[in-house]
Design a protein around this motif. Structure first.
Motif, PDB file in Angstrom:
ATOM      1  N   LEU A 112       0.855  -1.187   0.000  1.00  0.00           N
ATOM      2  CA  LEU A 112       0.000   0.000   0.000  1.00  0.00           C
ATOM      3  C   LEU A 112       0.890   1.235   0.000  1.00  0.00           C
ATOM      4  CD1 LEU A 112      -2.243  -1.106   3.022  1.00  0.00           C
ATOM      5  CD2 LEU A 112      -2.644  -1.593   0.606  1.00  0.00           C
ATOM      6  N   GLU A 113       0.781   2.015  -1.058  1.00  0.00           N
ATOM      7  CA  GLU A 113       1.519   3.269  -1.139  1.00  0.00           C
ATOM      8  C   GLU A 113       0.522   4.400  -0.892  1.00  0.00           C
ATOM      9  OE1 GLU A 113       3.980   5.950  -4.392  1.00  0.00           O
ATOM     10  OE2 GLU A 113       3.145   4.021  -4.996  1.00  0.00           O
ATOM     11  N   ASP A 114       0.743   5.163   0.160  1.00  0.00           N
ATOM     12  CA  ASP A 114      -0.149   6.281   0.493  1.00  0.00           C
ATOM     13  C   ASP A 114       0.102   7.408  -0.509  1.00  0.00           C
ATOM     14  OD1 ASP A 114      -1.513   8.470   1.544  1.00  0.00           O
ATOM     15  OD2 ASP A 114      -0.886   8.083   3.602  1.00  0.00           O
ATOM     16  N   ILE A 115      -0.889   7.674  -1.360  1.00  0.00           N
ATOM     17  CA  ILE A 115      -0.757   8.724  -2.378  1.00  0.00           C
ATOM     18  C   ILE A 115      -1.717   9.879  -2.112  1.00  0.00           C
ATOM     19  CG2 ILE A 115       0.122   7.133  -4.146  1.00  0.00           C
ATOM     20  CD1 ILE A 115      -2.729   7.220  -5.381  1.00  0.00           C
ATOM     21  N   THR A 116      -2.180  10.001  -0.885  1.00  0.00           N
ATOM     22  CA  THR A 116      -3.133  11.045  -0.515  1.00  0.00           C
ATOM     23  C   THR A 116      -2.597  12.434  -0.840  1.00  0.00           C
ATOM     24  OG1 THR A 116      -3.932   9.606   1.247  1.00  0.00           O
ATOM     25  CG2 THR A 116      -4.568  11.934   1.358  1.00  0.00           C
ATOM     26  N   GLU A 117      -1.379  12.719  -0.435  1.00  0.00           N
ATOM     27  CA  GLU A 117      -0.797  14.048  -0.668  1.00  0.00           C
ATOM     28  C   GLU A 117      -0.536  14.283  -2.155  1.00  0.00           C
ATOM     29  OE1 GLU A 117      -0.705  16.459   1.594  1.00  0.00           O
ATOM     30  OE2 GLU A 117      -1.641  14.981   2.904  1.00  0.00           O
ATOM     31  N   ILE A 118      -0.116  13.255  -2.860  1.00  0.00           N
ATOM     32  CA  ILE A 118       0.109  13.380  -4.305  1.00  0.00           C
ATOM     33  C   ILE A 118      -1.195  13.756  -4.996  1.00  0.00           C
ATOM     34  CG2 ILE A 118       0.686  12.074  -6.406  1.00  0.00           C
ATOM     35  CD1 ILE A 118       2.642  10.440  -4.609  1.00  0.00           C
ATOM     36  N   ARG A 119      -2.287  13.090  -4.615  1.00  0.00           N
ATOM     37  CA  ARG A 119      -3.593  13.397  -5.205  1.00  0.00           C
ATOM     38  C   ARG A 119      -4.034  14.816  -4.871  1.00  0.00           C
ATOM     39  NH1 ARG A 119      -7.503   9.520  -6.838  1.00  0.00           N
ATOM     40  NH2 ARG A 119      -9.038  10.836  -5.824  1.00  0.00           N
ATOM     41  N   ALA A 120      -3.799  15.242  -3.631  1.00  0.00           N
ATOM     42  CA  ALA A 120      -4.188  16.597  -3.227  1.00  0.00           C
ATOM     43  C   ALA A 120      -3.398  17.635  -4.029  1.00  0.00           C
ATOM     44  CB  ALA A 120      -3.961  16.787  -1.729  1.00  0.00           C
ATOM     45  N   THR A 121      -2.110  17.411  -4.196  1.00  0.00           N
ATOM     46  CA  THR A 121      -1.278  18.320  -4.981  1.00  0.00           C
ATOM     47  C   THR A 121      -1.734  18.357  -6.435  1.00  0.00           C
ATOM     48  OG1 THR A 121       0.596  17.918  -3.519  1.00  0.00           O
ATOM     49  CG2 THR A 121       1.098  18.820  -5.697  1.00  0.00           C
ATOM     50  N   ALA A 122      -2.054  17.195  -6.989  1.00  0.00           N
ATOM     51  CA  ALA A 122      -2.534  17.136  -8.380  1.00  0.00           C
ATOM     52  C   ALA A 122      -3.855  17.892  -8.531  1.00  0.00           C
ATOM     53  CB  ALA A 122      -2.698  15.685  -8.818  1.00  0.00           C
ATOM     54  N   ALA A 123      -4.723  17.803  -7.536  1.00  0.00           N
ATOM     55  CA  ALA A 123      -6.006  18.518  -7.599  1.00  0.00           C
ATOM     56  C   ALA A 123      -5.781  20.027  -7.582  1.00  0.00           C
ATOM     57  CB  ALA A 123      -6.902  18.095  -6.441  1.00  0.00           C
ATOM     58  N   VAL A 124      -4.868  20.499  -6.743  1.00  0.00           N
ATOM     59  CA  VAL A 124      -4.549  21.930  -6.686  1.00  0.00           C
ATOM     60  C   VAL A 124      -3.956  22.379  -8.020  1.00  0.00           C
ATOM     61  CG1 VAL A 124      -3.006  23.628  -5.601  1.00  0.00           C
ATOM     62  CG2 VAL A 124      -4.287  22.019  -4.189  1.00  0.00           C
ATOM     63  N   LEU A 125      -3.093  21.560  -8.589  1.00  0.00           N
ATOM     64  CA  LEU A 125      -2.489  21.881  -9.883  1.00  0.00           C
ATOM     65  C   LEU A 125      -3.550  21.941 -10.986  1.00  0.00           C
ATOM     66  CD1 LEU A 125       0.148  22.432 -11.385  1.00  0.00           C
ATOM     67  CD2 LEU A 125       0.399  19.966 -11.665  1.00  0.00           C
ATOM     68  N   ARG A 126      -4.482  20.989 -10.992  1.00  0.00           N
ATOM     69  CA  ARG A 126      -5.567  21.006 -11.989  1.00  0.00           C
ATOM     70  C   ARG A 126      -6.410  22.267 -11.855  1.00  0.00           C
ATOM     71  NH1 ARG A 126      -5.849  15.702 -10.879  1.00  0.00           N
ATOM     72  NH2 ARG A 126      -7.521  15.949  -9.370  1.00  0.00           N
ATOM     73  N   GLU A 127      -6.722  22.645 -10.620  1.00  0.00           N
ATOM     74  CA  GLU A 127      -7.526  23.849 -10.386  1.00  0.00           C
ATOM     75  C   GLU A 127      -6.779  25.092 -10.874  1.00  0.00           C
ATOM     76  OE1 GLU A 127      -9.128  26.409  -6.615  1.00  0.00           O
ATOM     77  OE2 GLU A 127      -9.144  24.227  -6.417  1.00  0.00           O
ATOM     78  N   SER A 128      -5.489  25.151 -10.608  1.00  0.00           N
ATOM     79  CA  SER A 128      -4.684  26.282 -11.058  1.00  0.00           C
ATOM     80  C   SER A 128      -4.645  26.333 -12.585  1.00  0.00           C
ATOM     81  CB  SER A 128      -3.263  26.153 -10.496  1.00  0.00           C
ATOM     82  OG  SER A 128      -2.438  27.162 -10.992  1.00  0.00           O
ATOM     83  N   GLU A 129      -4.490  25.177 -13.214  1.00  0.00           N
ATOM     84  CA  GLU A 129      -4.473  25.104 -14.680  1.00  0.00           C
ATOM     85  C   GLU A 129      -5.803  25.562 -15.256  1.00  0.00           C
ATOM     86  OE1 GLU A 129      -3.353  24.132 -18.672  1.00  0.00           O
ATOM     87  OE2 GLU A 129      -2.181  24.551 -16.886  1.00  0.00           O
ATOM     88  N   GLU A 130      -6.905  25.169 -14.632  1.00  0.00           N
ATOM     89  CA  GLU A 130      -8.229  25.581 -15.105  1.00  0.00           C
ATOM     90  C   GLU A 130      -8.387  27.101 -15.013  1.00  0.00           C
ATOM     91  OE1 GLU A 130     -11.013  23.288 -12.820  1.00  0.00           O
ATOM     92  OE2 GLU A 130     -10.343  21.407 -13.738  1.00  0.00           O
ATOM     93  N   LYS A 131      -7.908  27.679 -13.922  1.00  0.00           N
ATOM     94  CA  LYS A 131      -7.989  29.136 -13.768  1.00  0.00           C
ATOM     95  C   LYS A 131      -7.134  29.836 -14.827  1.00  0.00           C
ATOM     96  CE  LYS A 131      -8.888  29.198  -8.810  1.00  0.00           C
ATOM     97  NZ  LYS A 131      -8.302  29.475  -7.486  1.00  0.00           N
ATOM     98  N   TYR A 132      -5.926  29.325 -15.041  1.00  0.00           N
ATOM     99  CA  TYR A 132      -5.046  29.895 -16.063  1.00  0.00           C
ATOM    100  C   TYR A 132      -5.725  29.821 -17.425  1.00  0.00           C
ATOM    101  CZ  TYR A 132      -1.663  29.717 -19.805  1.00  0.00           C
ATOM    102  OH  TYR A 132      -1.026  29.896 -20.999  1.00  0.00           O
ATOM    103  N   ARG A 133      -6.263  28.662 -17.766  1.00  0.00           N
ATOM    104  CA  ARG A 133      -6.914  28.479 -19.070  1.00  0.00           C
ATOM    105  C   ARG A 133      -8.073  29.462 -19.241  1.00  0.00           C
ATOM    106  NH1 ARG A 133      -4.282  26.836 -22.955  1.00  0.00           N
ATOM    107  NH2 ARG A 133      -2.705  25.478 -22.177  1.00  0.00           N
ATOM    108  N   ALA A 134      -8.858  29.646 -18.199  1.00  0.00           N
ATOM    109  CA  ALA A 134      -9.991  30.574 -18.277  1.00  0.00           C
ATOM    110  C   ALA A 134      -9.501  32.008 -18.489  1.00  0.00           C
ATOM    111  CB  ALA A 134     -10.846  30.478 -17.011  1.00  0.00           C
ATOM    112  N   LEU A 135      -8.472  32.415 -17.749  1.00  0.00           N
ATOM    113  CA  LEU A 135      -7.927  33.773 -17.918  1.00  0.00           C
ATOM    114  C   LEU A 135      -7.339  33.961 -19.314  1.00  0.00           C
ATOM    115  CD1 LEU A 135      -6.143  34.292 -14.487  1.00  0.00           C
ATOM    116  CD2 LEU A 135      -8.090  35.596 -15.376  1.00  0.00           C
ATOM    117  N   PHE A 136      -6.624  32.973 -19.788  1.00  0.00           N
ATOM    118  CA  PHE A 136      -6.007  33.031 -21.110  1.00  0.00           C
ATOM    119  C   PHE A 136      -7.075  33.152 -22.189  1.00  0.00           C
ATOM    120  CE2 PHE A 136      -4.029  30.996 -24.847  1.00  0.00           C
ATOM    121  CZ  PHE A 136      -2.823  31.678 -24.919  1.00  0.00           C
ATOM    122  N   ALA A 137      -8.088  32.303 -22.106  1.00  0.00           N
ATOM    123  CA  ALA A 137      -9.137  32.275 -23.132  1.00  0.00           C
ATOM    124  C   ALA A 137     -10.017  33.521 -23.093  1.00  0.00           C
ATOM    125  CB  ALA A 137      -9.990  31.025 -22.964  1.00  0.00           C
ATOM    126  N   GLN A 138     -10.280  34.052 -21.902  1.00  0.00           N
ATOM    127  CA  GLN A 138     -11.225  35.161 -21.762  1.00  0.00           C
ATOM    128  C   GLN A 138     -10.575  36.532 -21.752  1.00  0.00           C
ATOM    129  OE1 GLN A 138     -13.468  34.152 -18.273  1.00  0.00           O
ATOM    130  NE2 GLN A 138     -14.125  32.197 -19.130  1.00  0.00           N
TER     131      GLN A 138
END
Length: 184
Positions: A112-138
Motif C-alpha cells: 500500500l503506497e499512500d498517495i493522498t498528498e500526491i492526489r491533493a497536490t494534483a487537484a490543486v495543480l488542476r484547479e490552477s491550470e483551469e484558472k489559467y486556461r480561463a484567464l487566457f481564453a477570456q
C-alpha cells in the motif's frame, strides 16, 4: 518489513489478514491487533473507487490476486482511516504466493503506497491550470504562448482576431514572423 515506507499486509487463502507492518497500520489507521483476522473487504475500511463509488469486495486487489492467482498492480482506491477521520488514497499491488507444485495461492500480500498528498497536490495543480486556461481564453488582450525558440504553442481568440490568422496558422508560426526584419 517493519521499516518499509510502504504498507504491507499478508492475507491467507481465505483473505484474512495474518500480518501487517507498521506502515500499513499508519496508512489504515488501525493497529495489527485490530485488523488481524479481518479481510480487506471489511466494511469498516469503506473502500471506494476514484469516482467515489463503493469498491465491491470481489474487486479488491488482494481478493483478485487470491482468486485468479495473478499479480494485480497499481490499483488506486480510497480507504477510511479512523485515526485521521478521512479517506486515505492508496496505490495497491497484490501478489499471490504459491507453495511448490501448487496452482492455488496459499496466501497473498499487498503493498500500500499512500498517495493522498500526491492526489491533493494534483487537484490543486488542476484547479490552477483551469484558472489559467480561463484567464487566457477570456482575456480581452491578444495572448500568445511560445516556447524558448519562439515557436507559438498557444493563442487565444483575440490574438487570432487581431492578427487575421486562424489558430492553426498561428501555431505554425514563430513570434519572430511578426517582427520587422533587421540585420540583428
Amino acid at each position: 518489513f517493519d521499516t518499509l515506507v510502504q504498507g504491507v499486509v499478508f492475507q491467507d487463502a481465505a483473505g484474512k489478514i495474518i500480518s501487517a507492518n507498521a506502515a500499513a497500520e499508519r496508512i489504515l489507521g488501525v493497529g495489527f491487533d485490530q485488523m488481524r483476522g479481518l479481510t480487506s473487504a471489511d466494511p469498516r475500511w469503506r473502500a471506494v473507487r476514484e469516482d467515489g463509488s463503493e469498491l465491491p469486495a470481489e474487486e479488491h486487489p488482494i481478493v483478485v490476486a487470491l482468486r485468479t492467482g495473478r499479480e494485480v498492480r497499481g490499483v488506486v482506491h480510497g480507504v477510511h482511516n479512523p485515526q485521521r477521520q478521512r479517506t486515505v488514497w492508496v496505490r495497491v499491488t497484490a501478489v499471490p504466493l504459491f507453495r511448490e507444485g501448487e496452482t492455488r495461492p496459499y496466501q497473498a500480500y499487498a503493498t500500500l503506497e499512500d498517495i493522498t498528498e500526491i492526489r491533493a497536490t494534483a487537484a490543486v495543480l488542476r484547479e490552477s491550470e483551469e484558472k489559467y486556461r480561463a484567464l487566457f481564453a477570456q482575456s480581452t488582450q491578444g495572448a500568445y504562448l511560445h516556447d524558448l525558440d519562439g515557436r507559438i504553442v498557444d493563442v487565444n481568440a483575440v490574438a487570432c482576431q487581431q492578427s487575421g490568422f486562424t489558430r492553426e496558422e498561428l501555431l505554425r508560426r514563430t513570434v519572430f514572423d511578426h517582427l520587422p526584419q533587421t540585420p540583428d
